[in-house]
Scaffold this motif. Structure first.
Motif, PDB file in Angstrom:
ATOM      1  N   ALA A   1      -4.645 -15.833  15.165  1.00  0.00           N
ATOM      2  CA  ALA A   1      -4.299 -15.007  14.025  1.00  0.00           C
ATOM      3  C   ALA A   1      -5.198 -13.773  13.956  1.00  0.00           C
ATOM      4  N   ALA A   2      -6.477 -13.965  14.332  1.00  0.00           N
ATOM      5  CA  ALA A   2      -7.408 -12.840  14.293  1.00  0.00           C
ATOM      6  C   ALA A   2      -6.995 -11.764  15.285  1.00  0.00           C
ATOM      7  N   PHE A   3      -6.583 -12.191  16.492  1.00  0.00           N
ATOM      8  CA  PHE A   3      -6.175 -11.236  17.516  1.00  0.00           C
ATOM      9  C   PHE A   3      -4.946 -10.432  17.066  1.00  0.00           C
ATOM     10  N   SER A   4      -4.074 -11.063  16.255  1.00  0.00           N
ATOM     11  CA  SER A   4      -2.842 -10.396  15.864  1.00  0.00           C
ATOM     12  C   SER A   4      -3.105  -9.185  14.965  1.00  0.00           C
ATOM     13  N   TYR A   5      -4.292  -9.111  14.368  1.00  0.00           N
ATOM     14  CA  TYR A   5      -4.593  -7.945  13.541  1.00  0.00           C
ATOM     15  C   TYR A   5      -4.681  -6.669  14.374  1.00  0.00           C
ATOM     16  N   ILE A   6      -4.852  -6.816  15.672  1.00  0.00           N
ATOM     17  CA  ILE A   6      -4.794  -5.643  16.553  1.00  0.00           C
ATOM     18  C   ILE A   6      -3.400  -5.026  16.495  1.00  0.00           C
ATOM     19  N   TRP A   7      -2.373  -5.907  16.485  1.00  0.00           N
ATOM     20  CA  TRP A   7      -0.997  -5.392  16.402  1.00  0.00           C
ATOM     21  C   TRP A   7      -0.774  -4.707  15.056  1.00  0.00           C
ATOM     22  N   LEU A   8      -1.331  -5.258  14.007  1.00  0.00           N
ATOM     23  CA  LEU A   8      -1.216  -4.625  12.697  1.00  0.00           C
ATOM     24  C   LEU A   8      -1.846  -3.226  12.714  1.00  0.00           C
ATOM     25  N   GLY A   9      -3.027  -3.113  13.326  1.00  0.00           N
ATOM     26  CA  GLY A   9      -3.702  -1.819  13.398  1.00  0.00           C
ATOM     27  C   GLY A   9      -2.920  -0.806  14.207  1.00  0.00           C
ATOM     28  N   ILE A  10      -2.372  -1.245  15.346  1.00  0.00           N
ATOM     29  CA  ILE A  10      -1.579  -0.330  16.174  1.00  0.00           C
ATOM     30  C   ILE A  10      -0.340   0.128  15.413  1.00  0.00           C
ATOM     31  N   GLY A  11       0.339  -0.842  14.761  1.00  0.00           N
ATOM     32  CA  GLY A  11       1.528  -0.494  13.991  1.00  0.00           C
ATOM     33  C   GLY A  11       1.224   0.486  12.873  1.00  0.00           C
ATOM     34  N   PHE A  12       0.095   0.269  12.189  1.00  0.00           N
ATOM     35  CA  PHE A  12      -0.289   1.169  11.101  1.00  0.00           C
ATOM     36  C   PHE A  12      -0.551   2.583  11.619  1.00  0.00           C
ATOM     37  N   ILE A  13      -1.308   2.707  12.685  1.00  0.00           N
ATOM     38  CA  ILE A  13      -1.614   4.042  13.228  1.00  0.00           C
ATOM     39  C   ILE A  13      -0.334   4.758  13.646  1.00  0.00           C
ATOM     40  N   LEU A  14       0.552   4.041  14.324  1.00  0.00           N
ATOM     41  CA  LEU A  14       1.805   4.655  14.751  1.00  0.00           C
ATOM     42  C   LEU A  14       2.656   5.066  13.561  1.00  0.00           C
ATOM     43  N   SER A  15       2.617   4.273  12.490  1.00  0.00           N
ATOM     44  CA  SER A  15       3.462   4.571  11.324  1.00  0.00           C
ATOM     45  C   SER A  15       3.094   5.899  10.662  1.00  0.00           C
ATOM     46  N   LEU A  16       1.861   6.333  10.834  1.00  0.00           N
ATOM     47  CA  LEU A  16       1.428   7.599  10.248  1.00  0.00           C
ATOM     48  C   LEU A  16       2.053   8.811  10.938  1.00  0.00           C
ATOM     49  N   PHE A  17       2.645   8.576  12.115  1.00  0.00           N
ATOM     50  CA  PHE A  17       3.227   9.670  12.895  1.00  0.00           C
ATOM     51  C   PHE A  17       4.754   9.582  12.937  1.00  0.00           C
ATOM     52  N   THR A  18       5.347   9.080  11.849  1.00  0.00           N
ATOM     53  CA  THR A  18       6.802   8.913  11.826  1.00  0.00           C
ATOM     54  C   THR A  18       7.473   9.775  10.770  1.00  0.00           C
ATOM     55  N   PHE A  19       6.725  10.661  10.130  1.00  0.00           N
ATOM     56  CA  PHE A  19       7.317  11.509   9.108  1.00  0.00           C
ATOM     57  C   PHE A  19       6.447  12.748   8.925  1.00  0.00           C
ATOM     58  N   GLY A  20       7.033  13.757   8.288  1.00  0.00           N
ATOM     59  CA  GLY A  20       6.270  14.953   7.943  1.00  0.00           C
ATOM     60  C   GLY A  20       5.935  15.824   9.139  1.00  0.00           C
ATOM     61  N   LYS A  21       4.873  16.581   9.000  1.00  0.00           N
ATOM     62  CA  LYS A  21       4.494  17.561  10.015  1.00  0.00           C
ATOM     63  C   LYS A  21       3.955  16.919  11.290  1.00  0.00           C
ATOM     64  N   LEU A  22       3.492  15.679  11.200  1.00  0.00           N
ATOM     65  CA  LEU A  22       2.890  15.007  12.359  1.00  0.00           C
ATOM     66  C   LEU A  22       3.855  14.027  13.029  1.00  0.00           C
ATOM     67  N   ASN A  23       5.138  14.234  12.816  1.00  0.00           N
ATOM     68  CA  ASN A  23       6.122  13.302  13.356  1.00  0.00           C
ATOM     69  C   ASN A  23       6.132  13.285  14.889  1.00  0.00           C
ATOM     70  N   ILE A  24       6.036  12.075  15.453  1.00  0.00           N
ATOM     71  CA  ILE A  24       6.199  11.851  16.894  1.00  0.00           C
ATOM     72  C   ILE A  24       7.373  10.884  17.046  1.00  0.00           C
ATOM     73  N   PRO A  25       8.516  11.317  17.569  1.00  0.00           N
ATOM     74  CA  PRO A  25       9.710  10.475  17.575  1.00  0.00           C
ATOM     75  C   PRO A  25       9.501   9.081  18.172  1.00  0.00           C
ATOM     76  N   LEU A  26       8.729   8.976  19.257  1.00  0.00           N
ATOM     77  CA  LEU A  26       8.538   7.675  19.902  1.00  0.00           C
ATOM     78  C   LEU A  26       7.809   6.696  18.981  1.00  0.00           C
ATOM     79  N   ALA A  27       6.923   7.196  18.132  1.00  0.00           N
ATOM     80  CA  ALA A  27       6.157   6.324  17.238  1.00  0.00           C
ATOM     81  C   ALA A  27       7.074   5.541  16.311  1.00  0.00           C
ATOM     82  N   ALA A  28       8.186   6.142  15.905  1.00  0.00           N
ATOM     83  CA  ALA A  28       9.111   5.473  14.994  1.00  0.00           C
ATOM     84  C   ALA A  28       9.839   4.314  15.663  1.00  0.00           C
ATOM     85  N   TRP A  29       9.989   4.342  16.970  1.00  0.00           N
ATOM     86  CA  TRP A  29      10.576   3.220  17.702  1.00  0.00           C
ATOM     87  C   TRP A  29       9.569   2.074  17.854  1.00  0.00           C
TER      88      TRP A  29
END
Length: 512
Positions: A13-41
């Motif tokens: 369960a502890a290791f899975s928080y890495i996936w949470l962190g990656i998902g969170f960072i990518l989610s910041l680049f899915t809208f607005g001026k910093l949008n990266i299309p691949l991040a939304a996938w």
């Protein structure tokens, strides 16, 4: 004696928080001026992986925190402040958005042997986004599909399914990869699902590319001009008479305020009419002003109409004015678009259907888009924020509109993505779009999403744009069936839920 093979260890369960962190960072680049299309996938994939390796309550809370932080970040990007009416709306939407992750965790175990269970996640995501578009005061703003602006082969799917089809194929990737991940990507047990998804995605992209290559707009064109007032001129009005303008908006304007407002906008009015005549001399047949580019007192509106009628008649153009009108009774303003034909006749007075909550206190319109048949195709109209509501813009497709005029007004926090979102309506409904924007991106696109002309208020010295626009639109499946795909997704999800409930009861009886 056959050697027993040990099962692979479940990720900690502890290791899975890495996936949470990656998902969170990518989610910041899915809208607005910093949008990266691949991040939304990719970001739903990692958030879903986190949920699947956690207790459902822990997983839900983790994903909820991601969306709450995203909402705060998005709000700050747009408004540059920590609180407004929109923050309340965004936080409510953030609470709802983790539901597809929770549904997937609760139901997918009933489908562990089949890839059909991977449909729960995208179907529920489509349900959430579609209902949000219908009932939310922000309309379709924030939908995952908007992150894919510029991917024209993919976006041709809009002409068939609307936003829901793009959302479905994007989010299905997350659950399909997670399903294969849980099976350690063993080809024998995952090839059916992976090939199904890959084939569908390839078909969508191929069909979209084929539409772009073989069926481009080939109709006769008309020259269209979009005008904007330069920032320094608008800024001068705000600096000198901003207090008087705000007093009028609030319904507290004095006689002196009314005189200031009238005097402040007089030179801007002269400039816009002069430039409209110049564009006509250069060959423009349709000229569009931005939303509320001028404010006039109610008693002066007839004079403005008379001048616009003369200009349109003398120049032989269709002239659309975006006008704010100060009225005596609450809510004290009207936000309207006036279209005059080459004979000087007023074709329509369209009132904005969806005034922006807390920012635009004008009287809402009827919700019915006007249209008129012209030598340059059938023309219709909406205003700015109206384009964030696909069901309203669908009227244009149902009425076989060829050209949609969209006077708009944005600000730096929503530039350029707010205009980019509006271009989706053109692909969905098969018409070209002319969006004339004060304080943002002005753009002209055809019904496949090709940019014919564009100019950003903040990155250039805006003087207006011109483009040769097809006079004939095209019929789309979406304009015929509307949101049928979204309804089919709801029916599919209901079927999967019913099966899961029946399967649970069967197992309970078997163990009783």
């Amino acid at each position: 004696m056959q050697k027993q093979l040990s099962k692979p260890a479940k990720p900690s369960a502890a290791f899975s928080y890495i996936w949470l962190g990656i998902g969170f960072i990518l989610s910041l680049f899915t809208f607005g001026k910093l949008n990266i299309p691949l991040a939304a996938w990719l970001y739903p994939l990692f958030l879903l992986r986190f949920v699947k390796t956690q207790h459902p309550l822990t997983g839900f809370i983790g994903v909820l925190l991601v969306y709450v932080i995203d909402a705060l970040y998005w709000h700050y990007q747009v408004f540059g402040s920590l609180f407004s009416f929109f923050l309340v709306v965004l936080l409510i939407l953030a609470i709802v958005q983790p539901l597809p992750y929770l549904l997937d965790w609760l139901l997918s175990s009933h489908w562990s042997k089949s890839w059909l269970g991977t449909l729960i996640f995208p179907l529920s995501w489509v349900l959430i986004e579609y209902l949000r578009t219908l009932v939310s005061p922000v309309g379709s703003i924030g939908t995952l599909a908007y992150s894919q602006y510029g991917n024209l082969p993919l976006l041709q799917l809009l002409s068939v399914t609307g936003l829901s089809g793009v959302v479905f194929i994007m989010t299905w990737l997350a659950s399909m990869v997670n399903w294969a991940w849980q099976k350690q990507f063993a080809w024998r047990s995952t090839h059916g699902g992976l090939l199904t998804y890959s084939s569908l995605l390839a078909l969508i992209l191929f069909a979209g590319g084929l539409r772009l290559a073989l069926f481009p707009p080939v109709a006769q064109t008309v020259r269209v001009a979009s005008l904007t007032i330069a920032p320094h001129a608008m800024g001068q009005v705000q600096r000198q008479d901003g207090d008087a303008i705000q007093a009028m908006i609030d319904g507290k304007g004095s006689l002196g305020d009314r005189q200031k407002v009238q005097a402040a906008y007089a030179p801007l009015q002269d400039e816009l009419f002069t430039r409209s005549q110049n564009e006509a001399r250069n060959g423009a047949k349709i000229v569009v002003w931005p939303e509320t580019e001028l404010f006039v007192l109610e008693e002066n509106l007839p004079k403005l109409k008379a001048r616009a009628a003369r200009t349109a008649s003398q120049s032989g153009i269709y002239l659309e004015l975006g006008v704010g009108v100060f009225i005596k009774d609450a809510p004290y303003t009207r936000n309207i678009a006036l279209l005059f034909d080459p004979q000087g006749k007023l074709v329509w007075t369209y009132s904005k259907t969806h005034p922006v909550p807390s920012l635009d206190n004008s009287t809402p319109g009827s919700g019915i888009l006007p249209f008129v048949d012209t030598p340059y195709g059938r023309i219709s109209n909406l205003i700015c924020y109206d384009a964030d509501f696909p069901s309203l813009a669908l009227q244009g497709g149902q009425k076989h509109v060829d050209l949609l005029l969209d006077p708009s007004s944005d600000w730096a926090g929503i530039d350029p993505w707010h205009t980019q979102n509006a271009t989706y309506r053109a692909i969905e409904n098969g018409y070209s779009l002319v969006r004339s924007t004060d304080g943002g991106l002005s753009i002209v696109v055809d019904y496949q999403g090709h940019v014919l002309a564009a100019e950003d208020y903040f990155t250039s010295d805006p003087e207006g744009i011109t483009a040769s626009v097809p006079v004939k639109g095209t019929l789309t499946i979406y304009s015929l069936v509307g949101d049928l795909f979204a309804y089919l997704c709801m029916a599919g999800l209901a079927g999967l839920i019913v099966f899961s409930v029946l399967d649970t009861r069967r197992r309970q009886r078997a163990t009783a």
